[in-house]
Enzyme design. Structure first.
Site, PDB file in Angstrom:
ATOM      1  N   GLU A   1       0.608  -1.189  -0.088  1.00 37.39           N
ATOM      2  CA  GLU A   1       0.024   0.142   0.068  1.00 37.39           C
ATOM      3  C   GLU A   1       0.995   1.427   0.200  1.00 37.39           C
ATOM      4  O   GLU A   1       0.500   2.224  -0.902  1.00 37.39           O
ATOM      5  CB  GLU A   1      -1.198  -0.068   1.405  1.00 37.39           C
ATOM      6  CG  GLU A   1      -1.772  -1.255   1.434  1.00 37.39           C
ATOM      7  CD  GLU A   1      -1.436  -2.388   1.997  1.00 37.39           C
ATOM      8  OE1 GLU A   1      -0.292  -2.513   2.064  1.00 37.39           O
ATOM      9  OE2 GLU A   1      -2.148  -3.131   2.527  1.00 37.39           O
ATOM     10  N   LEU A   2       1.979   1.228   0.921  1.00 38.42           N
ATOM     11  CA  LEU A   2       2.924   2.304   0.989  1.00 38.42           C
ATOM     12  C   LEU A   2       3.447   2.862  -0.409  1.00 38.42           C
ATOM     13  O   LEU A   2       3.504   3.846  -0.866  1.00 38.42           O
ATOM     14  CB  LEU A   2       3.817   2.419   2.015  1.00 38.42           C
ATOM     15  CG  LEU A   2       4.927   3.351   2.158  1.00 38.42           C
ATOM     16  CD1 LEU A   2       4.067   4.634   2.427  1.00 38.42           C
ATOM     17  CD2 LEU A   2       5.927   3.337   3.313  1.00 38.42           C
TER      18      LEU A   2
ATOM     19  N   ASN B   1      19.851  -6.533   1.281  1.00 36.70           N
ATOM     20  CA  ASN B   1      19.443  -5.906  -0.016  1.00 36.70           C
ATOM     21  C   ASN B   1      18.474  -4.488   0.371  1.00 36.70           C
ATOM     22  O   ASN B   1      17.877  -4.069  -0.704  1.00 36.70           O
ATOM     23  CB  ASN B   1      18.637  -6.931  -0.905  1.00 36.70           C
ATOM     24  CG  ASN B   1      19.447  -7.827  -1.518  1.00 36.70           C
ATOM     25  OD1 ASN B   1      20.482  -7.175  -2.131  1.00 36.70           O
ATOM     26  ND2 ASN B   1      18.960  -8.981  -1.939  1.00 36.70           N
TER      27      ASN B   1
ATOM     28  N   ILE C   1      25.006  -6.059 -23.225  1.00 33.95           N
ATOM     29  CA  ILE C   1      25.136  -6.855 -21.992  1.00 33.95           C
ATOM     30  C   ILE C   1      24.000  -7.797 -22.015  1.00 33.95           C
ATOM     31  O   ILE C   1      24.173  -8.824 -21.010  1.00 33.95           O
ATOM     32  CB  ILE C   1      25.241  -5.994 -20.708  1.00 33.95           C
ATOM     33  CG1 ILE C   1      26.555  -4.856 -20.813  1.00 33.95           C
ATOM     34  CG2 ILE C   1      25.413  -6.699 -19.393  1.00 33.95           C
ATOM     35  CD1 ILE C   1      28.035  -5.581 -20.750  1.00 33.95           C
TER      36      ILE C   1
ATOM     37  N   ARG D   1      10.471   0.884  -3.867  1.00 37.16           N
ATOM     38  CA  ARG D   1      10.895  -0.277  -4.505  1.00 37.16           C
ATOM     39  C   ARG D   1      10.952  -1.445  -3.641  1.00 37.16           C
ATOM     40  O   ARG D   1      11.470  -1.341  -2.693  1.00 37.16           O
ATOM     41  CB  ARG D   1      12.264   0.303  -5.438  1.00 37.16           C
ATOM     42  CG  ARG D   1      12.431   1.220  -6.284  1.00 37.16           C
ATOM     43  CD  ARG D   1      11.268   0.643  -7.469  1.00 37.16           C
ATOM     44  NE  ARG D   1      11.429   1.653  -8.657  1.00 37.16           N
ATOM     45  CZ  ARG D   1      12.151   1.457  -9.476  1.00 37.16           C
ATOM     46  NH1 ARG D   1      12.821   0.609  -9.913  1.00 37.16           N
ATOM     47  NH2 ARG D   1      12.142   2.455 -10.624  1.00 37.16           N
TER      48      ARG D   1
ATOM     49  N   TRP E   1      20.324 -13.181  -4.637  1.00 34.12           N
ATOM     50  CA  TRP E   1      18.997 -12.653  -4.933  1.00 34.12           C
ATOM     51  C   TRP E   1      17.990 -13.390  -4.556  1.00 34.12           C
ATOM     52  O   TRP E   1      16.628 -13.061  -4.954  1.00 34.12           O
ATOM     53  CB  TRP E   1      18.952 -11.859  -6.250  1.00 34.12           C
ATOM     54  CG  TRP E   1      19.661 -10.633  -6.363  1.00 34.12           C
ATOM     55  CD1 TRP E   1      20.505  -9.900  -5.367  1.00 34.12           C
ATOM     56  CD2 TRP E   1      20.392 -10.031  -7.585  1.00 34.12           C
ATOM     57  NE1 TRP E   1      20.867  -8.925  -5.685  1.00 34.12           N
ATOM     58  CE2 TRP E   1      20.762  -8.802  -7.341  1.00 34.12           C
ATOM     59  CE3 TRP E   1      20.145 -10.310  -8.944  1.00 34.12           C
ATOM     60  CZ2 TRP E   1      21.755  -8.095  -8.099  1.00 34.12           C
ATOM     61  CZ3 TRP E   1      20.537  -9.465  -9.978  1.00 34.12           C
ATOM     62  CH2 TRP E   1      21.275  -8.158  -9.687  1.00 34.12           C
TER      63      TRP E   1
ATOM     64  N   HIS F   1      29.577 -10.748 -16.511  1.00 37.94           N
ATOM     65  CA  HIS F   1      29.343  -9.314 -16.357  1.00 37.94           C
ATOM     66  C   HIS F   1      29.187  -9.001 -14.851  1.00 37.94           C
ATOM     67  O   HIS F   1      28.494  -9.829 -14.140  1.00 37.94           O
ATOM     68  CB  HIS F   1      28.172  -9.152 -17.064  1.00 37.94           C
ATOM     69  CG  HIS F   1      27.594  -7.702 -16.795  1.00 37.94           C
ATOM     70  ND1 HIS F   1      28.301  -6.423 -17.128  1.00 37.94           N
ATOM     71  CD2 HIS F   1      26.381  -7.495 -16.062  1.00 37.94           C
ATOM     72  CE1 HIS F   1      27.409  -5.562 -16.493  1.00 37.94           C
ATOM     73  NE2 HIS F   1      26.344  -6.238 -16.028  1.00 37.94           N
TER      74      HIS F   1
ATOM     75  N   GLU G   1      30.810  -2.335 -15.178  1.00 27.22           N
ATOM     76  CA  GLU G   1      30.298  -0.685 -15.137  1.00 27.22           C
ATOM     77  C   GLU G   1      31.421   0.095 -14.694  1.00 27.22           C
ATOM     78  O   GLU G   1      32.141   0.013 -13.837  1.00 27.22           O
ATOM     79  CB  GLU G   1      29.404  -0.897 -13.894  1.00 27.22           C
ATOM     80  CG  GLU G   1      28.777   0.504 -13.766  1.00 27.22           C
ATOM     81  CD  GLU G   1      27.507   0.566 -12.795  1.00 27.22           C
ATOM     82  OE1 GLU G   1      26.820  -0.250 -13.002  1.00 27.22           O
ATOM     83  OE2 GLU G   1      27.667   1.575 -11.839  1.00 27.22           O
TER      84      GLU G   1
ATOM     85  N   HIS H   1      22.017   3.924 -16.821  1.00 24.85           N
ATOM     86  CA  HIS H   1      20.918   4.474 -15.767  1.00 24.85           C
ATOM     87  C   HIS H   1      20.494   5.889 -16.101  1.00 24.85           C
ATOM     88  O   HIS H   1      19.796   6.578 -15.378  1.00 24.85           O
ATOM     89  CB  HIS H   1      21.691   4.556 -14.347  1.00 24.85           C
ATOM     90  CG  HIS H   1      22.132   3.091 -13.897  1.00 24.85           C
ATOM     91  ND1 HIS H   1      21.179   2.314 -13.492  1.00 24.85           N
ATOM     92  CD2 HIS H   1      23.443   2.654 -13.773  1.00 24.85           C
ATOM     93  CE1 HIS H   1      21.965   1.296 -13.141  1.00 24.85           C
ATOM     94  NE2 HIS H   1      23.257   1.324 -13.484  1.00 24.85           N
TER      95      HIS H   1
HETATM   96  N1  GLN Z   1      22.280  -9.708 -18.858  1.00 18.16           N
HETATM   97  C1  GLN Z   1      21.464  -8.765 -18.024  1.00 18.16           C
HETATM   98  C2  GLN Z   1      20.815  -7.714 -18.783  1.00 18.16           C
HETATM   99  O1  GLN Z   1      21.458  -7.286 -19.728  1.00 18.16           O
HETATM  100  C3  GLN Z   1      22.728  -8.377 -16.906  1.00 18.16           C
HETATM  101  C4  GLN Z   1      21.535  -7.482 -15.745  1.00 18.16           C
HETATM  102  C5  GLN Z   1      22.261  -7.140 -14.825  1.00 18.16           C
HETATM  103  O2  GLN Z   1      23.790  -7.163 -14.760  1.00 18.16           O
HETATM  104  N2  GLN Z   1      21.936  -6.717 -13.855  1.00 18.16           N
HETATM  105  O3  GLN Z   1      19.719  -7.149 -18.290  1.00 18.16           O
HETATM  106 ZN    ZN Z   2      24.951  -5.136 -14.941  1.00 14.87          ZN
END
Ligand code: GLN
Ligand code: ZN
Length: 769
Positions: free
Chosen positions: A17-18, A129, A446, A530, A576, A656, A680, A709
């Site tokens: 709800e929040l 997290n 990626i 989130r 995760w 990655h 990154e 981003h």
């Molecule tokens: N392969 C994923 C993507 O391109 C990698 C996402 C990630 O590193 N968080 O969405």
């Molecule tokens: Zn990534």
């Protein structure tokens, strides 16, 4: 009598709800009063869920973040928002997210506050997290108490008859988690900060508060002598300045106190909370060392996972402790319940067996009550509850759903050779070069391409049963074909299929693996509005059939360029998820590794020549104390190696990671032995490549040159400049050109020009070479 209490309750609401109220307010679709009203409603509801406790947390509710609440309480607002004349809540959102609600921000006539302002930095709360807004300090930082929020909530609680225990973040944790914007020594601010805390405590005392919970989780981390000393000074002064008008329960959680144990026991506070899940081994030492007039609160219910507690087992070790401590014993969850979903009763679709093994926040408080009754009145008073709990625990332990002998045997049979490529990087690289025929500065992305409205629509129709499997397949293949077409037109060298079929990089695999299940409402706050809904890893992991091969094969069939197979690595899947508490994390990780390894081998058999295994969350799993890093990195890296390294020399393995600090773990990353790693870097202006000054990273690397981003389009010149910087550190023949991360959250209109510039930059670099 044993006292029961709670350190904090999830505030997002059982139905989020929040989240919805916040987002509607920010969009300008509802009023501030409506939002505040919902806050009050949620607090009331959450207190009523905790009404059986002897002491209930007040002040744990936050509209965005508890650290940011504390910054406002202490009057520590960043300079850039300090002149704001509007409502405090709006200013709070400005620090949290850079802006408040749409249409509310015309302050041009008064304070001149424009639309946007730089948002506060956000970072992970210890090893959870959850992300908090980092307090900002400078040499000029002054503090001034604003206790309004806390006092209002306290009054509200009193009206409702809640037995309130206000909760605040302690001064040393507050300082240590903040960031000095200049070269100020944060500890120099402590003398300015303490009087404000003292005033706050005195105001709470004036309201008739008996106990205040003051969180100092920093005590479970490695502290320098200066910071240890600061803890001692802080509490000595606070207790003096408040002349014992209010009792302090100093709360630590998430880990062991270790070298801080004696210090924690000696502080002049009236009570200490210890995480008896993570620091069970320290309970007896604390019982010994804590002065006789202090309360010891033990966190005996795990506040970080979703499993039922083995109540009989807890009673067995806790009963003698209770005998020894008598009235001095309090019990609680190990930490705030912020990190677990609210109510298992919302889950109507979970498998009944698995459901009977689980406990969310409300159920965890029920467990606490059973324990307290057993301790206070004897086990007979809760005979039925204890028997039912025992039955559930036994059922889980012996369930064929959770146990797969073949998987356990496969983990036991893991050999060192499984983590070993056939040849060293140099030989592999030359075989791969012959096969792949890539140019210098090869370009790639990626994995994901924009998740368009059509993709989301097709997926939700499919999940709702309105679109059949064949129809869904056609829709996804059309998306794959589109992304292949776009990539060919852009002139990229190694293509991806675009991940249209994946909603989430962990959930997608979890859904196809045995040993995983999913809740409907198991949301946990990640930051602000989130939430994430971590999959539940409940049993031995097996892969009944190939998970990605069909999509990859289809994508490869559309192009002569190499198509990357795209997988999520075992460590990221583990980090995760809600994981098992009945075996070490490492064992679950090895099971995942074996399952994903099979997928790697199947992709290879299907003719896929480049396979990327994402380990986006590898760093997140690092333990709180550096002394434990090696142990974690040992099994995490080995799990990756088992996953990847069964591949032939000719198969190029990529990995990655989406963060930029790994100076301190670079050797482990090199130890993964991926042929290519993409990371990154764009925002740090290649600064992260500092790691490569001291360490000669042996394989290929693609430092991100496009900040995904941001909606900004990087220019060709900027990309070239970044790559030239990279080439100062890493030999050009081992460099790749790629974005920071997946492009899922961007629009095609942004992605096309950005990648056009990226490809042009790579071509220019090649020509210049
Ligand atoms: N392969 C994923 C993507 O391109 C990698 C996402 C990630 O590193 N968080 O969405
Ligand atoms: Zn990534």
């Amino acid at each position: 009598m044993v006292i029961t209490h709670n350190l904090g309750f999830p505030r997002i609401g059982a139905k989020r709800e929040l989240k919805f109220a916040l987002e509607s307010y920010w969009k300008g679709e509802s009023s501030r009063d409506a939002l505040k009203g919902l806050g009050a409603e949620l607090r009331q509801r959450h207190w009523s869920h905790q009404s059986a406790l002897d002491l209930t947390p007040v002040g744990d509710f936050a509209f965005y973040d508890q650290m940011l609440d504390m910054s406002f309480t202490l009057g520590n607002l960043p300079e850039r928002v300090s002149g704001f004349h509007g409502d405090v809540l709006d200013n709070y959102f400005r620090v949290a997210r850079g802006r408040s609600a749409k249409g509310l921000e015309d302050h041009s006539a008064c304070c001149g506050a424009g639309d946007g302002v730089a948002a506060g930095e956000m970072t992970k709360w210890f090893d959870t997290n959850y992300h908090y807004i980092v307090p900002e300090f400078t040499a000029e930082t002054k503090f001034a108490l604003d206790a309004t929020r806390l006092l209002e909530q306290l009054a509200e609680a009193k009206r409702l008859g809640v037995k309130a225990k206000p909760v605040i973040i302690g001064p040393v944790t507050y300082l240590s988690l903040g960031k000095a914007k200049d070269d100020t020594d944060k500890l120099a601010l402590l003398p300015r900060l303490l009087p404000v805390y003292a005033e706050l405590l005195n105001q709470l005392a004036a309201q008739g508060v008996e106990w205040v919970q003051i969180d100092e989780p920093i005590l479970v981390t490695e502290l320098t002598a200066e910071w240890q000393h600061a803890i001692k000074t802080a509490y000595t002064i606070l207790v003096k300045q408040t002349t014992g008008k209010v009792k302090l329960l100093l709360a630590t959680y998430f880990g062991q106190l270790q070298e801080n144990l004696a210090l924690a026991c000696q502080l002049p506070v009236q009570g200490l909370h210890l995480d008896a899940i993570n620091a069970r081994a320290e309970v007896s030492a604390v019982v010994e060392q804590l002065p006789q007039d202090r309360v010891l609160s033990l966190g005996v219910i795990n506040g970080r996972n979703i499993w039922k507690t083995d109540l009989n087992a807890v009673l067995e070790w806790l009963t003698p402790v209770a005998k020894k401590l008598g009235d001095r014993l309090w019990i609680a969850p190990s930490c705030s319940l912020l990190h677990v979903p609210v109510d298992l009763n919302s889950e109507q679709k979970l498998d009944a067996d698995i459901r009977s093994w689980l406990a969310f926040a409300i159920q965890k408080l029920d467990e606490l009550k059973v324990l307290a009754t057993a301790l206070n009145q004897g086990s007979a008073a809760v005979k039925n509850e204890l028997e039912a709990n025992q039955a559930a625990i036994t059922a889980r332990r012996t369930s064929p759903r959770a146990n797969n002998a073949a998987v356990k045997a496969a983990v036991a049979a893991i050999t060192a050779g499984m983590g070993q490529r056939q040849s060293a990087y140099a030989q592999r690289a030359s075989k791969q070069a012959t096969l792949l025929k890539l140019p210098a500065y090869p370009t790639t992305t990626i994995g994901s391409f924009p998740q368009t409205a059509e993709i989301r629509h097709a997926r939700s129709e499919f999940k709702a049963g309105r679109l059949d499997e064949a129809g869904y397949k056609v829709a996804m293949q059309a998306e794959i074909a589109r992304s292949v077409r776009e990539q060919e037109a852009l002139g990229l060298d190694v293509l991806v299929h675009g991940e249209a079929e994946r909603n989430d990089m962990v959930e997608y695999f979890g859904e196809q693996l045995d040993g995983y299940t999913f809740s409907q409402f198991g949301w946990v706050q990640s930051y602000g509005s989130r939430c994430v809904k971590p999959p539940i890893l409940f049993g031995d992991i097996a892969r009944p059939k190939a998970m990605t091969v069909e999509w990859s094969r289809y994508a490869q069939s559309l192009t002569a360029k190499p198509m990357k197979g795209m997988l999520t690595g075992p460590v990221t899947i583990l980090n995760w998820s809600f994981v098992r508490d009945d075996q070490p994390r490492s064992v679950s990780c090895y099971q995942l590794a074996l399952a994903i390894r099979e997928e790697v081998l199947d992709l290879e058999k299907a003719g896929v020549r480049v396979i990327q295994i994402d380990e986006a969350a590898l760093r997140e799993g690092l333990p709180l104390r550096k002394a434990q890093w090696q142990e974690y990195l040992g099994w995490a890296v080995e799990s990756f190696r088992i996953t990847a390294n069964g591949a032939q020399d000719e198969t190029q393995i990529h990995t990655h990671m989406c963060y930029s600090e790994f100076n301190d773990i670079i050797e482990s990353i090199a130890g993964m032995d991926a042929d290519v790693i993409t990371i990154e870097t764009s925002r740090s202006d290649m600064e992260l490549l500092d790691a490569f000054d001291h360490f000669n990273y042996p394989n290929e690397i693609g430092p991100g040159v496009y900040d995904i981003h941001s909606p900004n389009i990087p220019t060709q010149a900027h990309i070239e400049q970044l790559m030239k910087k990279a080439a100062e550190r890493i030999p050009a023949e081992r460099l790749w050109v790629n974005p920071d991360c997946g492009l899922k959250t961007r629009a095609w209109e942004e992605v096309i020009p950005a990648l056009t510039n990226m490809v042009a930059a790579a071509k220019a670099l090649r020509n210049a070479a």
